[in-house]
Design a protein around this motif. Structure first.
Motif, PDB file in Angstrom:
ATOM      1  N   ILE A 162      76.429   4.911  34.156  1.00 28.45           N
ATOM      2  CA  ILE A 162      74.957   4.274  34.283  1.00 28.45           C
ATOM      3  C   ILE A 162      74.377   3.349  32.264  1.00 28.45           C
ATOM      4  CG2 ILE A 162      74.585   5.750  35.841  1.00 28.45           C
ATOM      5  CD1 ILE A 162      73.008   7.326  33.796  1.00 28.45           C
ATOM      6  N   ASN A 163      73.466   2.946  32.541  1.00 27.35           N
ATOM      7  CA  ASN A 163      73.733   2.343  31.210  1.00 27.35           C
ATOM      8  C   ASN A 163      72.778   3.674  30.266  1.00 27.35           C
ATOM      9  OD1 ASN A 163      72.010  -0.527  31.279  1.00 27.35           O
ATOM     10  ND2 ASN A 163      70.895   0.456  29.412  1.00 27.35           N
ATOM     11  N   GLU A 164      73.049   4.574  30.487  1.00 17.86           N
ATOM     12  CA  GLU A 164      72.183   5.667  29.823  1.00 17.86           C
ATOM     13  C   GLU A 164      73.162   6.574  29.155  1.00 17.86           C
ATOM     14  OE1 GLU A 164      70.414   5.638  32.539  1.00 17.86           O
ATOM     15  OE2 GLU A 164      68.318   5.329  32.432  1.00 17.86           O
ATOM     16  N   GLU A 165      74.257   6.815  29.966  1.00 25.70           N
ATOM     17  CA  GLU A 165      75.331   6.687  29.688  1.00 25.70           C
ATOM     18  C   GLU A 165      76.524   5.748  28.632  1.00 25.70           C
ATOM     19  OE1 GLU A 165      79.330   9.858  31.462  1.00 25.70           O
ATOM     20  OE2 GLU A 165      77.348   9.193  32.489  1.00 25.70           O
ATOM     21  N   VAL A 166      76.019   4.512  29.428  1.00 25.88           N
ATOM     22  CA  VAL A 166      77.159   3.813  27.329  1.00 25.88           C
ATOM     23  C   VAL A 166      75.767   3.952  26.236  1.00 25.88           C
ATOM     24  CG1 VAL A 166      76.955   1.018  27.757  1.00 25.88           C
ATOM     25  CG2 VAL A 166      77.247   1.733  29.963  1.00 25.88           C
ATOM     26  N   MET A 167      75.184   3.690  26.138  1.00 28.16           N
ATOM     27  CA  MET A 167      74.563   4.247  24.848  1.00 28.16           C
ATOM     28  C   MET A 167      74.803   5.586  24.426  1.00 28.16           C
ATOM     29  SD  MET A 167      72.400   1.692  24.785  1.00 28.16           S
ATOM     30  CE  MET A 167      71.115   0.253  25.757  1.00 28.16           C
ATOM     31  N   GLU A 168      74.808   6.634  25.232  1.00 32.42           N
ATOM     32  CA  GLU A 168      75.229   7.427  24.956  1.00 32.42           C
ATOM     33  C   GLU A 168      76.764   7.733  24.177  1.00 32.42           C
ATOM     34  OE1 GLU A 168      75.653  11.321  22.754  1.00 32.42           O
ATOM     35  OE2 GLU A 168      73.560  10.569  23.641  1.00 32.42           O
ATOM     36  N   MET A 169      77.814   6.802  25.147  1.00 30.94           N
ATOM     37  CA  MET A 169      79.623   7.008  24.870  1.00 30.94           C
ATOM     38  C   MET A 169      79.507   5.484  22.962  1.00 30.94           C
ATOM     39  SD  MET A 169      81.193   6.619  28.434  1.00 30.94           S
ATOM     40  CE  MET A 169      82.941   7.148  27.419  1.00 30.94           C
ATOM     41  N   VAL A 170      78.885   4.933  23.019  1.00 27.78           N
ATOM     42  CA  VAL A 170      78.802   4.336  21.819  1.00 27.78           C
ATOM     43  C   VAL A 170      78.253   4.828  21.006  1.00 27.78           C
ATOM     44  CG1 VAL A 170      77.839   1.656  20.892  1.00 27.78           C
ATOM     45  CG2 VAL A 170      78.506   2.197  23.211  1.00 27.78           C
ATOM     46  N   ARG A 171      77.054   5.988  21.340  1.00 28.70           N
ATOM     47  CA  ARG A 171      76.406   6.796  20.205  1.00 28.70           C
ATOM     48  C   ARG A 171      77.816   7.770  19.881  1.00 28.70           C
ATOM     49  NH1 ARG A 171      72.231   7.366  22.630  1.00 28.70           N
ATOM     50  NH2 ARG A 171      71.303   5.565  21.285  1.00 28.70           N
ATOM     51  N   SER A 172      78.122   8.009  20.201  1.00 28.09           N
ATOM     52  CA  SER A 172      78.663   9.653  20.304  1.00 28.09           C
ATOM     53  C   SER A 172      80.961   8.837  19.728  1.00 28.09           C
ATOM     54  CB  SER A 172      78.667  10.332  21.179  1.00 28.09           C
ATOM     55  OG  SER A 172      79.493  10.047  22.581  1.00 28.09           O
ATOM     56  N   ARG A 173      80.488   7.980  19.451  1.00 30.05           N
ATOM     57  CA  ARG A 173      81.547   6.924  19.652  1.00 30.05           C
ATOM     58  C   ARG A 173      82.354   7.731  20.456  1.00 30.05           C
ATOM     59  NH1 ARG A 173      81.441   4.697  14.220  1.00 30.05           N
ATOM     60  NH2 ARG A 173      79.382   5.820  12.916  1.00 30.05           N
ATOM     61  N   GLN A 174      82.797   7.482  21.794  1.00 30.28           N
ATOM     62  CA  GLN A 174      83.695   7.896  22.789  1.00 30.28           C
ATOM     63  C   GLN A 174      84.307   6.171  22.884  1.00 30.28           C
ATOM     64  OE1 GLN A 174      82.375  10.410  25.538  1.00 30.28           O
ATOM     65  NE2 GLN A 174      80.695  10.877  24.912  1.00 30.28           N
ATOM     66  N   VAL A 175      83.250   5.299  22.027  1.00 24.67           N
ATOM     67  CA  VAL A 175      84.268   3.670  23.163  1.00 24.67           C
ATOM     68  C   VAL A 175      83.156   3.451  21.743  1.00 24.67           C
ATOM     69  CG1 VAL A 175      83.758   4.171  25.333  1.00 24.67           C
ATOM     70  CG2 VAL A 175      81.463   3.649  24.532  1.00 24.67           C
ATOM     71  N   GLU A 176      84.249   2.011  21.176  1.00 21.73           N
ATOM     72  CA  GLU A 176      83.353   1.386  19.925  1.00 21.73           C
ATOM     73  C   GLU A 176      82.418   0.143  20.710  1.00 21.73           C
ATOM     74  OE1 GLU A 176      85.910  -0.185  16.946  1.00 21.73           O
ATOM     75  OE2 GLU A 176      87.289  -0.386  18.516  1.00 21.73           O
ATOM     76  N   MET A 177      82.198  -0.335  22.186  1.00 21.81           N
ATOM     77  CA  MET A 177      81.482  -1.567  22.823  1.00 21.81           C
ATOM     78  C   MET A 177      80.825  -0.934  24.049  1.00 21.81           C
ATOM     79  SD  MET A 177      82.506  -4.932  22.709  1.00 21.81           S
ATOM     80  CE  MET A 177      82.610  -5.018  21.165  1.00 21.81           C
ATOM     81  N   GLY A 178      79.771  -1.059  24.055  1.00 14.34           N
ATOM     82  CA  GLY A 178      79.044  -0.775  25.747  1.00 14.34           C
ATOM     83  C   GLY A 178      77.746  -2.560  26.567  1.00 14.34           C
ATOM     84  N   ILE A 179      78.254  -2.388  27.229  1.00 16.00           N
ATOM     85  CA  ILE A 179      77.235  -3.785  27.660  1.00 16.00           C
ATOM     86  C   ILE A 179      76.387  -2.995  28.998  1.00 16.00           C
ATOM     87  CG2 ILE A 179      77.583  -5.384  29.133  1.00 16.00           C
ATOM     88  CD1 ILE A 179      80.508  -4.384  27.830  1.00 16.00           C
TER      89      ILE A 179
END
Length: 298
Positions: free
Chosen positions: A128-145
């Motif tokens: 979900i959108n909120e989790e995309v932001m959190e994963m980028v913020r915590s550097r679990q992923v490099e990029m989110g859409i």
């Protein structure tokens, strides 16, 4: 102890000849001697015994020989792997994308990326959108859409396109004959939508509330594919971003432009300040490939 010193020692230890070691390393005799001397000084003792006719290893030099081979092999392997990453011949990349984008628009972009960079492996997290932001913020992923929100903070948001909501109706519905639908007409039917905290649900509720309208939910689901199938089977109607048109039609539903009010939101790429070479390449492919979805029945 430096890589240069280790290479000098290994060349001399393997050839037992300063002359041959100089030829192998393309060094002068003084430069080679200086490298060996520096290594011995840094370690605290003699590694080689050199006479006018021969070179031999001390016991400490004998113990260093296999270690130097191992260390230099690791160094060369690391150097080569990094070179391959910088030239996109090797790498791994993790991306988070909201399901509406991951299912409908991301695959085509990944096809183009794979054609250009076949050695880069990608992991896609459809969340979900909120989790995309959190994963980028915590550097679990490099990029989110994701959809643009006010909560990006220090993250960078690069717009891709403005998406707008369309009505989703059963193929057998009388609404299917319309070229455009108003929200008041759509909401007179049983409404099917995503469960909270879906950004799609929140965008719909906020936009309608601004028009003094309520979203009368008859059915809820966590998956867009379930929503589309429910509509196709005649349980009710829905509204989804236009990027989902192909998905809804494949499930058997029909999509119609919505007016009064028109609801839209910006879709874009979410990143930290710095990107790897692979992430930068994928960002460029997304910007070149992803287009705003066309509106049905213009």
């Amino acid at each position: 102890m430096t890589v240069k010193q280790l290479r000098a020692f290994l060349a001399v230890a393997q050839t037992l000849s300063f002359t041959q070691a100089c030829e192998r390393l393309h060094l002068s005799q003084p430069a080679l001697s200086l490298a060996i001397k520096g290594l011995e000084e840094s370690l605290g003792g003699k590694l080689l015994i050199r006479s006018t006719r021969s070179v031999r290893l001390t016991p400490e030099g004998e113990s260093l020989l296999p270690l130097s081979k191992h260390l230099l092999a690791q160094w060369d392997n690391t150097e080569e792997r990094l070179r391959q990453r910088f030239t996109l011949q090797l790498g791994r990349l993790s991306v988070a994308a909201m399901p509406a984008f991951a299912c409908n628009l991301l695959p085509a972009a990944l096809v183009k990326f794979r054609q250009q960079y076949p050695k880069i492996n990608i992991t896609v997290h459809d969340v979900i959108n909120e989790e995309v932001m959190e994963m980028v913020r915590s550097r679990q992923v490099e990029m989110g859409i994701a959809f643009s929100t006010e909560g990006t903070g220090s993250l960078l948001f690069t717009p891709l396109f403005d998406d707008h909501f369309v009505a989703v109706v059963p193929a057998t519905s009388v609404l299917n004959q319309a070229t455009r639908l108003s929200w008041s007409t759509l909401l007179a039917h049983d409404f099917i939508t995503l469960q909270r905290p879906s950004i799609i649900r929140r965008l719909l509720e906020q936009a309608l509330r601004n028009q003094q309208m309520e979203l009368p939910v008859a059915f809820e689901s966590h998956q867009l594919s379930t929503v589309g199938r429910m509509v196709a089977d005649g349980l009710g109607v829905s509204a989804v971003p236009s990027m989902c048109i192909g998905q809804m039609q494949a499930l058997g539903a029909r999509c119609i432009p919505l007016t009064a009010p028109g609801i839209s939101c910006q879709v874009g790429i979410v990143t930290q300040q710095e990107l790897s070479v692979a992430a930068h390449a994928l960002r460029n492919v997304l910007l070149e490939t992803v287009q705003a979805p066309s509106t049905p029945r213009d």
